[in-house]
Design a protein around this motif. Structure first.
Motif, PDB file in Angstrom:
ATOM      1  N   GLY A 234      34.833  43.155  45.866  1.00 40.17           N
ATOM      2  CA  GLY A 234      33.972  42.054  45.428  1.00 40.17           C
ATOM      3  C   GLY A 234      33.617  42.168  43.954  1.00 40.17           C
ATOM      4  N   MET A 235      33.453  41.021  43.313  1.00 38.53           N
ATOM      5  CA  MET A 235      33.084  40.984  41.893  1.00 38.53           C
ATOM      6  C   MET A 235      31.573  40.756  41.755  1.00 38.53           C
ATOM      7  SD  MET A 235      35.938  41.319  40.030  1.00 38.53           S
ATOM      8  CE  MET A 235      36.751  42.503  41.068  1.00 38.53           C
ATOM      9  N   GLY A 236      31.022  40.991  40.560  1.00 42.17           N
ATOM     10  CA  GLY A 236      29.576  40.869  40.353  1.00 42.17           C
ATOM     11  C   GLY A 236      29.194  39.826  39.321  1.00 42.17           C
ATOM     12  N   LEU A 237      28.136  40.145  38.567  1.00 42.96           N
ATOM     13  CA  LEU A 237      27.517  39.224  37.610  1.00 42.96           C
ATOM     14  C   LEU A 237      28.509  38.471  36.731  1.00 42.96           C
ATOM     15  CD1 LEU A 237      25.108  38.163  35.859  1.00 42.96           C
ATOM     16  CD2 LEU A 237      25.254  40.290  34.575  1.00 42.96           C
ATOM     17  N   HIS A 238      29.443  39.188  36.141  1.00 42.71           N
ATOM     18  CA  HIS A 238      30.347  38.546  35.186  1.00 42.71           C
ATOM     19  C   HIS A 238      31.101  37.375  35.825  1.00 42.71           C
ATOM     20  CE1 HIS A 238      33.356  37.893  32.150  1.00 42.71           C
ATOM     21  NE2 HIS A 238      34.238  37.895  33.142  1.00 42.71           N
ATOM     22  N   HIS A 239      31.729  37.625  36.979  1.00 43.93           N
ATOM     23  CA  HIS A 239      32.526  36.563  37.619  1.00 43.93           C
ATOM     24  C   HIS A 239      31.642  35.415  38.100  1.00 43.93           C
ATOM     25  CE1 HIS A 239      35.830  39.401  37.320  1.00 43.93           C
ATOM     26  NE2 HIS A 239      36.657  38.404  37.646  1.00 43.93           N
ATOM     27  N   LYS A 240      30.460  35.740  38.649  1.00 38.97           N
ATOM     28  CA  LYS A 240      29.570  34.685  39.145  1.00 38.97           C
ATOM     29  C   LYS A 240      29.102  33.819  37.979  1.00 38.97           C
ATOM     30  CE  LYS A 240      29.533  36.573  43.276  1.00 38.97           C
ATOM     31  NZ  LYS A 240      30.673  36.402  44.103  1.00 38.97           N
ATOM     32  N   LEU A 241      28.776  34.467  36.878  1.00 39.16           N
ATOM     33  CA  LEU A 241      28.299  33.738  35.701  1.00 39.16           C
ATOM     34  C   LEU A 241      29.407  32.809  35.166  1.00 39.16           C
ATOM     35  CD1 LEU A 241      25.663  33.714  34.231  1.00 39.16           C
ATOM     36  CD2 LEU A 241      26.430  35.618  32.819  1.00 39.16           C
ATOM     37  N   CYS A 242      30.609  33.312  35.057  1.00 35.36           N
ATOM     38  CA  CYS A 242      31.726  32.496  34.556  1.00 35.36           C
ATOM     39  C   CYS A 242      32.008  31.344  35.509  1.00 35.36           C
ATOM     40  CB  CYS A 242      32.981  33.352  34.377  1.00 35.36           C
ATOM     41  SG  CYS A 242      32.813  34.528  33.034  1.00 35.36           S
ATOM     42  N   HIS A 243      31.884  31.611  36.814  1.00 37.74           N
ATOM     43  CA  HIS A 243      32.110  30.569  37.816  1.00 37.74           C
ATOM     44  C   HIS A 243      31.061  29.459  37.648  1.00 37.74           C
ATOM     45  CE1 HIS A 243      33.896  29.235  41.619  1.00 37.74           C
ATOM     46  NE2 HIS A 243      32.683  28.792  41.905  1.00 37.74           N
TER      47      HIS A 243
END
Ligand code: NAD
Length: 365
Positions: A234-243
């Protein structure tokens, strides 16, 4: 001792230079004989070359793949697929074209052979993002995982330097976030660190000479490893923010990743000091967030959200949305913290690993 669970997704990977010539064998290996050749408009010539290489195995062609995999485009491609009774899809292009191949596979069950031309890593993940009426939905299902990936370094030689940098940092982001993921495991850690080292040395080589085959091979190899990280944990802050930023404001995918990564790393650094040390070591430096920022800046950017098209007036709304739904991340997500991160990213500030700064101050006192 470290206990772990590792899920490996099946995929056959053919890696080299000139491997496009082997695509026919790969189609036959899957028991197929009527391929739909898929690409985006800018790679129409490559699709023609691919069709010529496939000869009678190419039954149809579709070159309308578009960013964010709109369902209307998938419908058009499905029409062509039905009309020509295709039994597999052979897609050449970046994450957008891979998305189209996955969307076709999901709806028809036919196998895919994917030839990636960017470093997005989508070709080895079971994830599909699609847009319908401007809204993006993402699903994860093994049915969308391509059966075969043919990495042909020669197909990437024409990827412009700017796109190579942003796509390369997109890959690096998969690797960095894999290292502090809740599901992190030693297999994926090894892939991630190798990916970071390879990509960091490949990008300057590519910027100096875009046709440098060794640099291109390093980057493509890193993209595969990083994509495998993205697929497995699972990915965290960075991927959620970019999404969030991509979905809300239509910001360009790889460029947004490029700007946000060093800031997300700096935010998480105090809560994941060991990871940041490992990343720094892989980059041959001591301050990992600053090193990623410097790498991007030295290669021509982008380094600010202003540059990629986010209006300053939207920073508050973006921060609120980013913290609205909780998700696993090494450091707690606070509105004030994410607002600060976004402000720094909007201005293109050089983020630092605070832990290192504090440690240095403590040593002085
Ligand atoms: P892209 O596929 O949209 O390509 C960007 C541009 O580069 C396009 O204009 C394309 O035609 C051009 N291009 C691609 N390869 C080229 C080459 N070799 N030479 C010249 N031009 C070339 O961009 P991308 O960053 O690869 O993919 C972004 C999309 O992929 C987004 O929709 C993103 O959500 C998705 N994605 C999905 C996953 C996943 O696991 N599902 C992972 C990463 C990205």
């Amino acid at each position: 001792m470290r206990s772990f669970v590792h899920t490996a997704y099946p995929a056959r990977v053919v890696f080299g230079a000139g491997t496009l010539a082997r695509v026919g064998d790969e189609v036959e290996r899957l028991g197929c004989s009527r391929a739909l050749v898929a690409a985006g408009p800018s790679l129409a010539d490559t699709a023609t070359r691919l069709g010529d290489t496939l000869g009678p195995l190419a039954a149809a062609r579709f070159t309308g793949a578009a960013m964010h995999t709109p369902v209307e485009v998938t419908e058009e491609a499905l029409e062509v697929a039905r009309e020509h009774a295709v039994d597999c899809v052979v897609a050449v292009g970046g994450g957008s074209t891979t998305g189209l191949a996955k969307a076709i596979a999901l709806r028809t069950g036919i196998p895919q052979v994917v030839l990636p031309t960017t470093y997005s890593g989508s070709e080895v993940t079971p994830v599909l993002g699609e847009t319908s009426q401007g809204e993006k939905t993402t699903r994860s299902a093994v049915e969308v995982l391509p059966e075969t990936v043919v990495y042909d370094v020669e197909l990437t030689l024409g990827l412009p330097v700017g796109l190579s940098v942003t796509s390369g940092v997109n890959a690096m982001a998969h690797a960095v976030e894999a290292l502090y993921s809740e599901q992190a495991n030693p297999v994926i850690d090894g892939f991630a660190l190798d990916a970071i080292t390879r990509m960091a040395r490949a990008l300057p080589a590519i910027a100096a000479d875009p046709s440098d085959v060794d640099g291109r091979a390093d980057a493509l190899h890193a993209a595969w490893l990083a994509g495998t990280c993205l697929a497995s944990v699972g990915m965290g802050l960075h991927h959620k923010l970019c999404h969030t930023l991509g979905g809300m404001f239509g910001l360009p995918h790889a460029e947004t990743h490029t700007v946000v990564l060093p800031h997300a790393m700096a935010y998480n650094a105090p809560a994941a000091p060991e990871t940041m040390c490992r990343v720094a070591e892989a980059l041959g430096t001591c301050d990992a967030p600053a090193a990623v920022h410097d790498l991007v800046a030295s290669l021509g950017g982008p380094t600010s959200l202003d540059e990629v098209g986010l209006p300053e007036s939207e920073l508050g709304r973006a921060a609120e949305l980013a913290v609205a739904k909780p998700y696993p991340n090494p450091r707690e997500l606070t509105l004030a913290g994410i607002t600060g991160l976004l402000e720094g990213a909007w201005r293109g500030r050089r983020p630092r690993d605070r832990g290192l700064i504090d440690a240095a101050r403590d040593t002085e006192h």
